[in-house]
Design a protein around this motif. Structure first.
Motif, short mmCIF file in Angstrom:
data_model
loop_
_atom_site.label_atom_id
_atom_site.label_comp_id
_atom_site.label_asym_id
_atom_site.label_seq_id
_atom_site.Cartn_x
_atom_site.Cartn_y
_atom_site.Cartn_z
N ASN A 113 0.81 -1.22 0.00
CA ASN A 113 0.00 0.00 0.00
C ASN A 113 0.83 1.26 0.00
OD1 ASN A 113 -2.31 -1.45 -0.03
ND2 ASN A 113 -2.57 -1.43 2.19
N VAL A 163 1.79 4.69 -2.02
CA VAL A 163 1.07 5.51 -2.99
C VAL A 163 1.84 5.51 -4.31
CG1 VAL A 163 0.12 7.78 -3.46
CG2 VAL A 163 0.17 6.93 -1.11
N VAL A 170 1.76 7.18 -7.13
CA VAL A 170 2.25 8.35 -7.85
C VAL A 170 3.34 9.10 -7.07
CG1 VAL A 170 0.15 8.70 -9.19
CG2 VAL A 170 0.36 9.73 -6.94
N MET A 171 3.65 8.61 -5.88
CA MET A 171 4.64 9.32 -5.07
C MET A 171 5.97 8.59 -5.03
SD MET A 171 2.54 10.60 -1.78
CE MET A 171 1.18 11.73 -1.92
N GLU A 231 8.55 10.73 -0.68
CA GLU A 231 7.24 11.31 -0.39
C GLU A 231 6.37 10.35 0.42
OE1 GLU A 231 6.52 14.33 -4.16
OE2 GLU A 231 6.41 12.17 -4.50
N LEU A 269 4.86 11.16 4.24
CA LEU A 269 3.40 11.32 4.47
C LEU A 269 2.96 11.26 5.94
CD1 LEU A 269 1.26 9.44 1.78
CD2 LEU A 269 1.27 11.87 2.33
N PRO A 270 3.23 10.14 6.64
CA PRO A 270 2.72 10.07 8.01
C PRO A 270 3.29 11.17 8.90
CG PRO A 270 4.08 8.13 7.51
CD PRO A 270 3.93 8.90 6.25
N LEU A 284 4.01 14.26 7.90
CA LEU A 284 3.27 15.49 7.59
C LEU A 284 1.89 15.45 8.26
CD1 LEU A 284 4.10 16.01 3.81
CD2 LEU A 284 5.12 17.11 5.80
N PHE A 285 1.24 14.28 8.22
CA PHE A 285 -0.07 14.15 8.89
C PHE A 285 0.09 14.37 10.38
CE2 PHE A 285 -1.30 10.97 5.35
CZ PHE A 285 -1.66 12.03 4.52
N PRO A 335 7.72 20.10 7.28
CA PRO A 335 8.13 19.42 6.05
C PRO A 335 9.64 19.19 5.91
CG PRO A 335 6.44 21.04 5.57
CD PRO A 335 6.75 21.17 7.03
N ARG A 359 8.24 3.62 6.11
CA ARG A 359 7.08 4.47 6.37
C ARG A 359 6.45 4.12 7.72
NH1 ARG A 359 2.21 4.00 2.28
NH2 ARG A 359 1.96 2.11 3.52
#
Ligand SMILES: Nc1ncnc2c1ncn2[C@@H]1O[C@H](COP(=O)(O)OP(=O)(O)OP(=O)(O)O)[C@@H](O)[C@H]1O
Ligand SMILES: [Mg+2]
Lengths: 200, 246
Positions: free
Chosen positions: B100, B102, B104-105, B109, B113-114, B116-117, B122, B161
């Motif tokens: 799982n 992403v 397109v990343m 990136e 993600l996690p 940034l969430f 950044p 990740r």
């Protein structure tokens, strides 16, 4: 080196804050990463908006029968292009349910999903509807020029032109964001695993 | 709390029924497991026994049909959307069986993600992501997208990740299924290290008997039920009998 991988100290259930900065950068990145798709979507929005603008400004005969059929055309065109834009946006968001589900698994807030998809749609809508409104007017002028020569503006429906431009722009914009709003809202509320399977 | 063992995950009679037309699949059929803080647990069981479904239930990724999941004595079902997001973001790191990541990343990136969430700035998130990717051996692949990575490399992005937000619990669903023995052992070693040194609770499903060696306890699942739970020390004999059978 290991400092990057260590648990934080407090285990109290906390809460997350929505960062508009991250929403914006994610929406822009998403458009960039799927630029081909974005261009196609733009094309749909632009064409639909241009068509509406053209119908509103094209030279019209004063014959009541013609006016009657013009009205019908206008309504049909709204329905056809509106449905086209809605469908395009719907598809492009539903295709991303898996990605949305993944982001939710990683801790994306519901509002993050909703806002970033909406912002992306709004950017497309802004550009597409603006370009469409202007393009529709230009097409209208060019066609009138071909038919009526120097008397273009007498022939064309230019009464309240700015109003028409704004109206068409807003309709294009609204259709784009509404088409994205519905599937984005549904996806943002789904448990992540359901979203990943694309279930409704 | 001090004189009793501290539990971080507890499931009580968790049932998950999938309905497809007229047929029902009881993917989880009354699961009770209790996992101590800092424990390394392996979950074994044949394909379809409900391991992934149990992970999804523990991780708050889906709603069980009935029963309760407690994380640190809090019933996950009682959490609101924001608290659930926090749990998924900060408390738990997931390694999915199907990665799982992403599509397109880039790897970078994806790992960012996690963070940034979770509100990490950044720049800092990026630095940390590079560090973790290097740690899992992808330092020279950070700008590659999934389609430019091999299955094992994608697996490692997923692992990086999962570690990104320094979770207290790692839920790893067959994390080494697509890795060669060497990389697989490295990843297990990494999880064991976090478990030993930082007290991270690791819950890991696997078909690999080698993994059992480092677990504190092993849970066997079958047909959506916990068949048995054994302590590491009691398992040696069984591993040997299993080896004989194979
Ligand atoms: N979304 C779903 N819809 C219907 N049935 C499902 C769904 N997900 C899982 N199942 C069923 O639930 C059961 C348990 O599945 P699960 O994925 O938890 O097994 P597993 O132990 O992880 O297997 P594997 O080792 O192959 O990954 C299986 O019988 C499966 O067919
Ligand atoms: Mg599985």
């Amino acid at each position: 080196m290991n400092s990057a991988i260590q648990p934080s100290a407090d285990w109290e259930i906390g809460s997350l804050k929505l960062s508009m900065e991250v929403v914006c950068s994610m929406a822009v990145n998403s458009l960039r990463q799927r630029i081909g798709r974005a261009v196609l979507t733009l094309l749909t929005i632009t064409t639909a908006t241009a068509f509406m603008m053209y119908l509103l400004t094209m030279p019209r005969s004063t014959d009541p029968v013609d006016i009657q059929s013009w009205r019908l055309m206008m309504i049909l065109s709204l329905v056809v292009s509106g449905a086209g834009v809605l469908n395009t946006m719907l598809m492009s968001v539903t295709q991303r349910y898996r990605e949305i589900g993944t982001m939710k698994c990683l801790g994306a807030l519901d509002s993050f999903i909703l806002y970033s998809v909406l912002l992306e749609a709004a950017i497309l809508g802004l550009v597409g509807a603006f370009a469409g409104a202007v393009a529709g007017l230009i097409i209208s002028i060019l066609l009138a020029l071909a038919d009526h020569g120097g008397e273009v503006f007498q022939a064309m429906e230019i009464a309240n032109l700015p109003g028409k431009l704004v109206f068409v722009f807003l309709v294009g914009m609204a259709l784009t964001t509404l088409g994205a709003l519905f599937p984005a809202f549904i996806a943002s509320k789904m448990p992540p695993m359901d979203a990943m399977r694309g279930e409704k | 709390m001090d004189d009793t063992v501290e539990y971080t995950v507890m499931t009580r009679d968790v049932v998950k029924v999938y309905r497809m037309g007229d047929t029902e699949v009881r993917a989880l059929d009354g699961v009770d497991v209790t996992i101590r803080t800092g424990e390394y647990i392996s979950i074994m069981g044949p394909s379809g026994s409900g391991k992934t479904t149990l992970f999804n239930a523990i991780g708050g990724l889906m709603k069980p049909t009935s029963g309760n999941v407690f994380i640190d004595e809090i019933d996950v079902a009682q959490l609101d959307a924001n608290e659930l997001a926090w749990l998924r973001c900060r408390k738990i790191g997931y390694i999915f069986q199907s990665y799982n990541i992403v599509k397109v990343m880039t790897a970078l990136e994806n790992v960012t993600l996690p963070m940034l969430f979770g509100g990490v700035p950044p720049d800092e998130a990026q630095d940390r992501a590079v560090e973790i990717l290097t740690r899992v051996g992808l330092g020279d692949r950070i700008l590659h997208t999934p389609k430019e990575l091999s299955g094992g490399q994608q697996q490692r992005v997923a692992i990086a990740r999962a570690f990104a937000n320094q979770p207290a619990i790692i839920l790893a669903d067959e994390p080494t299924a697509n890795l060669d023995i060497h990389t697989g052992e490295e990843i297990i070693e990494l999880m064991k290290e976090m478990n030993r040194e930082r007290g991270v609770t690791v819950i890991c499903s696997t078909h690999d008997h080698k993994m059992l060696d480092i677990s504190d306890r092993i849970v066997w699942m079958r047909d959506g039920k916990v068949q048995k739970i054994a302590n590491r020390a009691d398992v040696d004999i069984e591993i040997n009998t299993m080896k004989e059978k194979h």
